[in-house]
Write a protein that holds these residues in place. Structure first.
Motif, short mmCIF file in Angstrom:
data_model
loop_
_atom_site.label_atom_id
_atom_site.label_comp_id
_atom_site.label_asym_id
_atom_site.label_seq_id
_atom_site.Cartn_x
_atom_site.Cartn_y
_atom_site.Cartn_z
N LEU A 70 6.57 8.15 -6.91
CA LEU A 70 6.11 6.94 -6.23
C LEU A 70 5.00 6.26 -7.03
O LEU A 70 4.98 5.02 -7.16
CB LEU A 70 5.63 7.27 -4.83
CG LEU A 70 5.16 6.09 -3.98
CD1 LEU A 70 6.31 5.13 -3.70
CD2 LEU A 70 4.54 6.58 -2.66
N GLU A 71 4.09 7.05 -7.58
CA GLU A 71 2.99 6.47 -8.34
C GLU A 71 3.48 5.83 -9.64
O GLU A 71 3.01 4.76 -10.04
CB GLU A 71 1.91 7.52 -8.63
CG GLU A 71 1.19 7.99 -7.37
CD GLU A 71 -0.24 8.44 -7.62
OE1 GLU A 71 -0.76 8.19 -8.73
OE2 GLU A 71 -0.84 9.02 -6.70
N VAL B 64 0.86 -1.18 0.00
CA VAL B 64 0.00 0.00 0.00
C VAL B 64 0.90 1.23 0.00
O VAL B 64 1.68 1.44 0.93
CB VAL B 64 -0.93 0.02 1.23
CG1 VAL B 64 -1.81 1.28 1.22
CG2 VAL B 64 -1.80 -1.24 1.27
N GLN B 65 0.78 2.03 -1.05
CA GLN B 65 1.57 3.26 -1.17
C GLN B 65 0.66 4.44 -0.85
O GLN B 65 -0.27 4.73 -1.60
CB GLN B 65 2.14 3.40 -2.58
CG GLN B 65 2.85 2.18 -3.13
CD GLN B 65 4.23 1.96 -2.56
OE1 GLN B 65 4.47 2.20 -1.38
NE2 GLN B 65 5.15 1.49 -3.38
N GLY C 77 -0.62 13.45 -5.91
CA GLY C 77 0.19 12.52 -6.69
C GLY C 77 -0.38 12.30 -8.07
O GLY C 77 0.22 11.62 -8.90
N ARG C 78 -1.54 12.89 -8.34
CA ARG C 78 -2.19 12.77 -9.64
C ARG C 78 -2.15 14.09 -10.41
O ARG C 78 -2.16 14.11 -11.62
CB ARG C 78 -3.65 12.33 -9.45
CG ARG C 78 -4.34 11.89 -10.72
CD ARG C 78 -3.95 10.49 -11.13
NE ARG C 78 -4.63 9.51 -10.31
CZ ARG C 78 -5.77 8.91 -10.64
NH1 ARG C 78 -6.35 9.18 -11.79
NH2 ARG C 78 -6.31 8.01 -9.85
N PHE C 79 -2.11 15.20 -9.68
CA PHE C 79 -2.03 16.53 -10.30
C PHE C 79 -1.35 17.44 -9.28
O PHE C 79 -1.16 17.07 -8.13
CB PHE C 79 -3.41 17.07 -10.66
CG PHE C 79 -4.31 17.28 -9.46
CD1 PHE C 79 -4.31 18.48 -8.78
CD2 PHE C 79 -5.14 16.27 -9.02
CE1 PHE C 79 -5.11 18.68 -7.67
CE2 PHE C 79 -5.96 16.45 -7.91
CZ PHE C 79 -5.94 17.66 -7.23
N SER C 80 -0.97 18.63 -9.72
CA SER C 80 -0.29 19.54 -8.80
C SER C 80 -0.85 20.94 -8.94
O SER C 80 -1.65 21.24 -9.82
CB SER C 80 1.22 19.54 -9.06
OG SER C 80 1.91 20.11 -7.96
N PHE C 81 -0.43 21.81 -8.03
CA PHE C 81 -0.85 23.21 -8.06
C PHE C 81 0.20 24.05 -7.34
O PHE C 81 1.10 23.49 -6.69
CB PHE C 81 -2.24 23.38 -7.42
CG PHE C 81 -2.38 22.81 -6.03
CD1 PHE C 81 -2.07 23.56 -4.91
CD2 PHE C 81 -2.84 21.51 -5.85
CE1 PHE C 81 -2.21 23.05 -3.63
CE2 PHE C 81 -2.98 20.98 -4.57
CZ PHE C 81 -2.67 21.75 -3.46
N PRO C 82 0.17 25.38 -7.46
CA PRO C 82 1.23 26.22 -6.91
C PRO C 82 1.48 25.96 -5.43
O PRO C 82 0.54 25.79 -4.64
CB PRO C 82 0.70 27.64 -7.13
CG PRO C 82 -0.18 27.53 -8.34
CD PRO C 82 -0.84 26.18 -8.20
N GLY C 83 2.75 25.92 -5.08
CA GLY C 83 3.14 25.79 -3.68
C GLY C 83 3.43 24.38 -3.23
O GLY C 83 4.01 24.18 -2.15
N VAL C 84 3.03 23.37 -4.02
CA VAL C 84 3.23 21.98 -3.58
C VAL C 84 4.00 21.17 -4.62
O VAL C 84 3.91 19.94 -4.65
CB VAL C 84 1.89 21.30 -3.26
CG1 VAL C 84 1.18 22.01 -2.13
CG2 VAL C 84 0.99 21.24 -4.50
N GLY C 85 4.78 21.84 -5.46
CA GLY C 85 5.50 21.15 -6.52
C GLY C 85 6.43 20.06 -6.03
O GLY C 85 6.50 18.98 -6.62
N ALA C 86 7.16 20.33 -4.95
CA ALA C 86 8.10 19.33 -4.44
C ALA C 86 7.37 18.10 -3.91
O ALA C 86 7.73 16.96 -4.20
CB ALA C 86 8.97 19.94 -3.34
N TYR C 87 6.32 18.34 -3.14
CA TYR C 87 5.53 17.24 -2.59
C TYR C 87 4.94 16.40 -3.72
O TYR C 87 5.05 15.17 -3.72
CB TYR C 87 4.42 17.81 -1.70
CG TYR C 87 3.55 16.76 -1.06
CD1 TYR C 87 3.93 16.16 0.14
CD2 TYR C 87 2.35 16.36 -1.65
CE1 TYR C 87 3.13 15.19 0.74
CE2 TYR C 87 1.55 15.39 -1.06
CZ TYR C 87 1.94 14.82 0.14
OH TYR C 87 1.15 13.84 0.71
#
Length: 288
Positions: free
Chosen positions: A164-165, A140-141, A147-157
């Motif tokens: 991982l996906e 289980v990951q 982990g499916r899309f991104s938005f400003p401020g969380v690029g690294a995460y």
């Protein structure tokens, strides 16, 4: 060592990282309620003493920093030595990082990738030979809707969860023939403590990005304790997915995650179709 276990396990044997809070604790508690045995890994296993006392012999706290390869090997070996098997690995340990891409340092990026990608990859590789030998198992990951899309401020995460996906999607196809399941969990906002305390780091701000990243810097911490998602219900959903005859590769959890992922998929299809003719026009002519 795995052929001569010290004691018989009750139910399935789970190895859960980050088991002392949030999703990790909720999953551990759900597994215990199902009659299973949990090896609960955390950097501070003493925080699990009360849970261990409530479930003597069925919850075993262990010290593990998933960025320490030697410790990963030791914990897997110790678990196999104690019980003879590992039925479910849950890669859950993690933290957040808010910042614009230009703001991140190499150290911040590398440290987060070690925690969210290289650590889970090492743990997965460590348990796979034993799962293959027993002809069953599940990995289980714990990813995120990020982990499916991104938005400003969380690029690294998001970058770490995207990695991982991608690894896990290939893994699922590689190990299906051995009776091993892979489940990628993509939660939205849940009341896990992720947005508060020490689980959410922030890069050093650059003023130019304040209009676009500032709302995320303030909004995520302010949401702590008010998120709509119930971790206990998420844990129940994860167990139900694992027990299903056809376990999904990806499981979006929370109305916010389901809505956002569906919207992202719709948008991606529209964009691909808008540029379809251009994309199809880049091959050599047929027969050349």
């Amino acid at each position: 060592m795995g052929n001569t276990p010290e004691q018989a396990a009750t139910g399935r044997v789970w190895l859960v990282t980050g088991a002392n809070s949030g999703f990790g604790q909720a999953i551990a508690e759900a597994a215990l309620a199902a009659g299973d045995t949990v090896v609960a890994a955390a950097r501070r296993p003493e925080t699990l003493e009360a849970l261990a006392a409530a479930h003597p012999g069925r919850l075993v706290p262990v010290r593990l920093d998933v960025t320490d390869p030697a410790r990963i090997s030791a914990v897997v070996a110790d678990t196999l030595g104690r019980y003879g098997r590992i039925d479910v690995l849950v890669n859950n340990a993690g933290r957040g990082l808010i910042g614009a891409v230009e703001e991140y340092t190499d150290r911040e990026l590398r440290d987060l990738m070690e925690l969210h990608f290289f650590g889970p990859a090492a743990l997965t590789r460590a348990v796979l030979p034993h799962m293959r030998a027993q002809g069953s198992g599940a990995v289980v990951q714990m990813s995120s809707m990020g982990g499916r899309f991104s938005f400003p401020g969380v690029g690294a995460y998001s970058a770490t969860k995207f990695a991982l996906e991608g690894l896990s999607e290939a893994l699922a196809q590689e190990v299906a023939g051995f009776g091993i399941k892979v489940l990628i969990v993509e939660p939205g906002a849940f009341r896990t403590g992720f947005a508060g305390g020490g689980a959410l780091a922030q890069s050093t701000p650059i003023a130019a990005y304040e209009p676009v990243v500032g709302p995320v810097r303030s909004g995520l911490p302010d949401s702590d304790g008010k998120q709509p998602g119930d971790p206990a219900k998420a844990a129940a959903a994860i167990l139900a997915a694992l027990d299903a005859e056809r376990t999904p590769l990806r499981l979006a959890l929370g109305n916010d995650a389901v809505d956002a992922i569906l919207g992202n998929l719709d948008g991606a299809r529209r964009e691909t179709e808008a540029w379809e003719a251009v994309g199809r026009g880049t091959d050599f002519p047929a027969g050349e």
